[in-house]
Design a protein around this motif. Structure first.
Motif, PDB file in Angstrom:
ATOM      1  N   ASN A  82      53.750  54.715  46.337  1.00 56.02           N
ATOM      2  CA  ASN A  82      54.064  53.512  47.108  1.00 56.02           C
ATOM      3  C   ASN A  82      55.237  52.705  46.555  1.00 56.02           C
ATOM      4  OD1 ASN A  82      51.736  52.889  49.276  1.00 56.02           O
ATOM      5  ND2 ASN A  82      50.820  53.918  47.525  1.00 56.02           N
ATOM      6  N   LYS A  83      55.487  52.828  45.245  1.00 57.87           N
ATOM      7  CA  LYS A  83      56.544  52.048  44.594  1.00 57.87           C
ATOM      8  C   LYS A  83      56.507  50.583  45.063  1.00 57.87           C
ATOM      9  CE  LYS A  83      59.658  55.969  43.885  1.00 57.87           C
ATOM     10  NZ  LYS A  83      58.714  56.998  44.398  1.00 57.87           N
ATOM     11  N   PRO A  84      55.393  49.909  44.810  1.00 56.72           N
ATOM     12  CA  PRO A  84      55.216  48.573  45.396  1.00 56.72           C
ATOM     13  C   PRO A  84      56.103  47.501  44.780  1.00 56.72           C
ATOM     14  CG  PRO A  84      53.440  49.061  43.869  1.00 56.72           C
ATOM     15  CD  PRO A  84      54.246  50.320  44.003  1.00 56.72           C
ATOM     16  N   ASP A  85      56.580  46.603  45.629  1.00 62.94           N
ATOM     17  CA  ASP A  85      57.233  45.381  45.175  1.00 62.94           C
ATOM     18  C   ASP A  85      56.168  44.358  44.780  1.00 62.94           C
ATOM     19  OD1 ASP A  85      59.989  46.198  46.081  1.00 62.94           O
ATOM     20  OD2 ASP A  85      58.947  46.197  48.013  1.00 62.94           O
ATOM     21  N   ILE A  86      55.049  44.410  45.484  1.00 61.81           N
ATOM     22  CA  ILE A  86      53.913  43.519  45.232  1.00 61.81           C
ATOM     23  C   ILE A  86      52.683  44.402  45.018  1.00 61.81           C
ATOM     24  CG2 ILE A  86      52.453  41.700  46.183  1.00 61.81           C
ATOM     25  CD1 ILE A  86      54.912  40.883  47.912  1.00 61.81           C
ATOM     26  N   PHE A  87      52.045  44.252  43.875  1.00 61.01           N
ATOM     27  CA  PHE A  87      50.908  45.101  43.517  1.00 61.01           C
ATOM     28  C   PHE A  87      49.753  44.226  43.066  1.00 61.01           C
ATOM     29  CE2 PHE A  87      48.725  47.499  39.993  1.00 61.01           C
ATOM     30  CZ  PHE A  87      48.031  48.375  40.812  1.00 61.01           C
ATOM     31  N   LEU A  88      48.629  44.369  43.736  1.00 59.15           N
ATOM     32  CA  LEU A  88      47.433  43.605  43.394  1.00 59.15           C
ATOM     33  C   LEU A  88      46.352  44.565  42.913  1.00 59.15           C
ATOM     34  CD1 LEU A  88      45.468  41.255  43.296  1.00 59.15           C
ATOM     35  CD2 LEU A  88      45.240  41.402  45.783  1.00 59.15           C
ATOM     36  N   GLU A  89      45.903  44.336  41.687  1.00 63.78           N
ATOM     37  CA  GLU A  89      44.833  45.129  41.095  1.00 63.78           C
ATOM     38  C   GLU A  89      43.565  44.279  41.108  1.00 63.78           C
ATOM     39  OE1 GLU A  89      46.111  47.751  37.649  1.00 63.78           O
ATOM     40  OE2 GLU A  89      44.609  46.508  36.669  1.00 63.78           O
ATOM     41  N   LEU A  90      42.541  44.734  41.828  1.00 56.71           N
ATOM     42  CA  LEU A  90      41.301  43.975  41.975  1.00 56.71           C
ATOM     43  C   LEU A  90      40.262  44.444  40.973  1.00 56.71           C
ATOM     44  CD1 LEU A  90      41.077  44.108  45.868  1.00 56.71           C
ATOM     45  CD2 LEU A  90      41.596  42.069  44.509  1.00 56.71           C
ATOM     46  N   HIS A  91      39.650  43.498  40.268  1.00 55.52           N
ATOM     47  CA  HIS A  91      38.566  43.787  39.329  1.00 55.52           C
ATOM     48  C   HIS A  91      37.420  42.818  39.599  1.00 55.52           C
ATOM     49  CE1 HIS A  91      40.984  46.332  36.518  1.00 55.52           C
ATOM     50  NE2 HIS A  91      41.968  45.621  37.029  1.00 55.52           N
ATOM     51  N   CYS A  92      36.264  43.117  39.039  1.00 59.98           N
ATOM     52  CA  CYS A  92      35.175  42.143  39.078  1.00 59.98           C
ATOM     53  C   CYS A  92      34.589  41.982  37.681  1.00 59.98           C
ATOM     54  CB  CYS A  92      34.103  42.532  40.095  1.00 59.98           C
ATOM     55  SG  CYS A  92      32.872  43.730  39.535  1.00 59.98           S
ATOM     56  N   TYR A  93      33.993  40.824  37.448  1.00 56.97           N
ATOM     57  CA  TYR A  93      33.430  40.530  36.123  1.00 56.97           C
ATOM     58  C   TYR A  93      32.043  39.902  36.269  1.00 56.97           C
ATOM     59  CZ  TYR A  93      34.622  35.604  36.989  1.00 56.97           C
ATOM     60  OH  TYR A  93      34.699  34.339  37.525  1.00 56.97           O
ATOM     61  N   HIS A  94      31.245  40.076  35.222  1.00 62.26           N
ATOM     62  CA  HIS A  94      29.925  39.450  35.167  1.00 62.26           C
ATOM     63  C   HIS A  94      30.046  38.089  34.471  1.00 62.26           C
ATOM     64  CE1 HIS A  94      27.848  42.973  36.724  1.00 62.26           C
ATOM     65  NE2 HIS A  94      28.579  43.708  35.896  1.00 62.26           N
ATOM     66  N   PRO A  95      29.127  37.175  34.733  1.00 58.72           N
ATOM     67  CA  PRO A  95      29.247  35.814  34.186  1.00 58.72           C
ATOM     68  C   PRO A  95      29.440  35.761  32.676  1.00 58.72           C
ATOM     69  CG  PRO A  95      27.521  35.881  35.845  1.00 58.72           C
ATOM     70  CD  PRO A  95      27.962  37.302  35.643  1.00 58.72           C
ATOM     71  N   ASP A  96      28.805  36.686  31.949  1.00 58.30           N
ATOM     72  CA  ASP A  96      28.922  36.628  30.489  1.00 58.30           C
ATOM     73  C   ASP A  96      30.293  37.068  29.977  1.00 58.30           C
ATOM     74  OD1 ASP A  96      28.622  39.287  31.132  1.00 58.30           O
ATOM     75  OD2 ASP A  96      26.992  39.682  29.728  1.00 58.30           O
ATOM     76  N   SER A  97      31.163  37.558  30.878  1.00 54.03           N
ATOM     77  CA  SER A  97      32.516  37.967  30.484  1.00 54.03           C
ATOM     78  C   SER A  97      33.566  36.898  30.795  1.00 54.03           C
ATOM     79  CB  SER A  97      32.908  39.270  31.198  1.00 54.03           C
ATOM     80  OG  SER A  97      32.094  40.339  30.806  1.00 54.03           O
ATOM     81  N   TYR A  98      33.148  35.828  31.439  1.00 56.34           N
ATOM     82  CA  TYR A  98      34.113  34.811  31.872  1.00 56.34           C
ATOM     83  C   TYR A  98      34.915  34.254  30.698  1.00 56.34           C
ATOM     84  CZ  TYR A  98      36.005  30.520  33.889  1.00 56.34           C
ATOM     85  OH  TYR A  98      36.845  29.516  34.304  1.00 56.34           O
ATOM     86  N   PHE A  99      34.225  33.878  29.635  1.00 57.03           N
ATOM     87  CA  PHE A  99      34.921  33.261  28.508  1.00 57.03           C
ATOM     88  C   PHE A  99      35.880  34.246  27.853  1.00 57.03           C
ATOM     89  CE2 PHE A  99      35.106  32.247  23.921  1.00 57.03           C
ATOM     90  CZ  PHE A  99      35.749  31.025  24.005  1.00 57.03           C
ATOM     91  N   LYS A 100      35.471  35.487  27.712  1.00 55.10           N
ATOM     92  CA  LYS A 100      36.331  36.495  27.090  1.00 55.10           C
ATOM     93  C   LYS A 100      37.615  36.698  27.886  1.00 55.10           C
ATOM     94  CE  LYS A 100      35.455  40.951  27.426  1.00 55.10           C
ATOM     95  NZ  LYS A 100      34.822  42.275  27.247  1.00 55.10           N
ATOM     96  N   LEU A 101      37.529  36.574  29.214  1.00 53.92           N
ATOM     97  CA  LEU A 101      38.694  36.787  30.078  1.00 53.92           C
ATOM     98  C   LEU A 101      39.637  35.584  30.120  1.00 53.92           C
ATOM     99  CD1 LEU A 101      36.890  38.494  33.098  1.00 53.92           C
ATOM    100  CD2 LEU A 101      38.476  39.605  31.511  1.00 53.92           C
ATOM    101  N   THR A 102      39.119  34.393  29.888  1.00 54.09           N
ATOM    102  CA  THR A 102      39.917  33.182  30.095  1.00 54.09           C
ATOM    103  C   THR A 102      40.251  32.417  28.816  1.00 54.09           C
ATOM    104  OG1 THR A 102      37.900  31.869  30.459  1.00 54.09           O
ATOM    105  CG2 THR A 102      38.956  32.836  32.407  1.00 54.09           C
ATOM    106  N   LYS A 103      39.697  32.782  27.684  1.00 55.28           N
ATOM    107  CA  LYS A 103      39.870  31.971  26.482  1.00 55.28           C
ATOM    108  C   LYS A 103      41.333  31.934  26.036  1.00 55.28           C
ATOM    109  CE  LYS A 103      38.515  35.605  23.176  1.00 55.28           C
ATOM    110  NZ  LYS A 103      37.575  35.907  22.073  1.00 55.28           N
ATOM    111  N   GLY A 104      41.702  30.828  25.426  1.00 55.97           N
ATOM    112  CA  GLY A 104      43.085  30.595  25.063  1.00 55.97           C
ATOM    113  C   GLY A 104      43.641  31.534  24.016  1.00 55.97           C
ATOM    114  N   ASP A 105      42.778  32.048  23.139  1.00 56.31           N
ATOM    115  CA  ASP A 105      43.261  32.950  22.082  1.00 56.31           C
ATOM    116  C   ASP A 105      43.080  34.422  22.447  1.00 56.31           C
ATOM    117  OD1 ASP A 105      40.525  33.064  21.954  1.00 56.31           O
ATOM    118  OD2 ASP A 105      40.377  32.729  19.791  1.00 56.31           O
ATOM    119  N   ARG A 106      42.974  34.709  23.732  1.00 58.69           N
ATOM    120  CA  ARG A 106      42.801  36.106  24.160  1.00 58.69           C
ATOM    121  C   ARG A 106      43.967  36.985  23.709  1.00 58.69           C
ATOM    122  NH1 ARG A 106      43.143  38.948  29.806  1.00 58.69           N
ATOM    123  NH2 ARG A 106      41.610  40.617  29.578  1.00 58.69           N
TER     124      ARG A 106
END
Length: 267
Positions: A82-106
């Motif tokens: 496809n050689k996309p100009d715009i590429f969206l990768e969709l994922h899902c997470y469980h509630p206990d992973s929220y902090f790991k995904l968003t923390k400032g020192d990730r």
């Protein structure tokens, strides 16, 4: 529920937009719900391609081995096609992973900044630098949406709003301008992350590719030495995790560049 899905509309000219969900683990049973919403969005110009993967063993997209797995190589082949100009990768997470995904020192722990919550638990950020650098031009828009697994109606509504913006836009600038009207603080944070990438990881990777053509690399030790020299000489602000990711990105580049598939694959 059947999760394997592929669908596309539009011609070969104009903006190429690609949405892919469920690329590892069991995420496809949640991301298919977003894909189904996306199918009903009209696209004024260009292409709109949607894919959702069947279940597969879980490997992080920050692990170079993912892109050599069956699921990872399938993802790469879809990007190549496809050689996309715009590429969206969709994922899902469980509630206990929220902090790991968003923390400032990730970035210190995983080499990438924390994802930014837009609203209703929908998180946004860049795709893995392992493919961001290899398969996309600098000003393309390859990004990730992380949604809660088994997403609520509110989360799906937020995804629909974001995808409608993608469908009606033809480049990164347009998308961020429209998103910024709704999520000004979040978009500013994402823009700051992008500037950091353009000033450090991206130019370091470009320089490594350039010098690799002038160097007789016989081993991983030679590659490590080259990367260390580039980072030190050019004074790039990269932590040990990011330096290791430069190695992974280069190895993926070498693995796939012979296919002449990507906008930035050739040196």
């Amino acid at each position: 529920m059947e999760t394997t899905y592929s669908w596309e509309t539009g011609g070969k000219g104009g903006t190429s937009r690609l949405l892919v969900g469920g690329i590892h683990g069991q995420e496809g049973s949640s991301t298919i719900k977003v894909i189904e919403v996306a199918k009903d969005i009209s696209v004024p110009e260009g292409r709109w391609a949607l894919y959702n993967f069947p279940p597969s063993p879980y490997l992080s997209t920050l692990d170079p081995l993912y892109y050599l797995s069956l699921a990872g190589s399938k993802l790469v082949s879809i990007i190549q096609e496809n050689k996309p100009d715009i590429f969206l990768e969709l994922h899902c997470y469980h509630p206990d992973s929220y902090f790991k995904l968003t923390k400032g020192d990730r970035k210190d722990f995983f080499g990438v900044p924390g994802l930014v919550e837009l609203e209703n638990g929908v998180l946004m950020g860049s795709v893995s630098p392992l493919i961001r650098s290899v398969f996309f031009a600098l000003n393309d828009f390859p990004f990730v949406l992380e949604i809660p697994c088994n997403p609520s109606k509110e989360a799906l509504k937020s995804c629909q709003r974001i995808m409608e913006i993608i469908a009606s836009s033809s480049n990164r600038r347009e998308i961020l301008q429209k998103l910024g009207q709704i999520y000004p603080r979040q978009v500013q944070q994402l823009d700051d992350y992008f500037k950091e990438y353009t000033e450090n990881f991206h130019p370091a990777f470009v320089e490594i590719k350039k010098r690799a053509m002038e160097t007789d690399l016989k081993s991983y030790q030679d590659l490590d030495k080259l990367i260390t020299e580039v980072v030190k000489q050019e004074d790039y602000d990269l932590n040990p995790r990011q330096i290791k990711q430069l190695e992974g990105a280069f190895l993926i580049f070498k693995e796939y560049s012979s296919f002449r598939c990507c906008k930035t694959a050739q040196i």
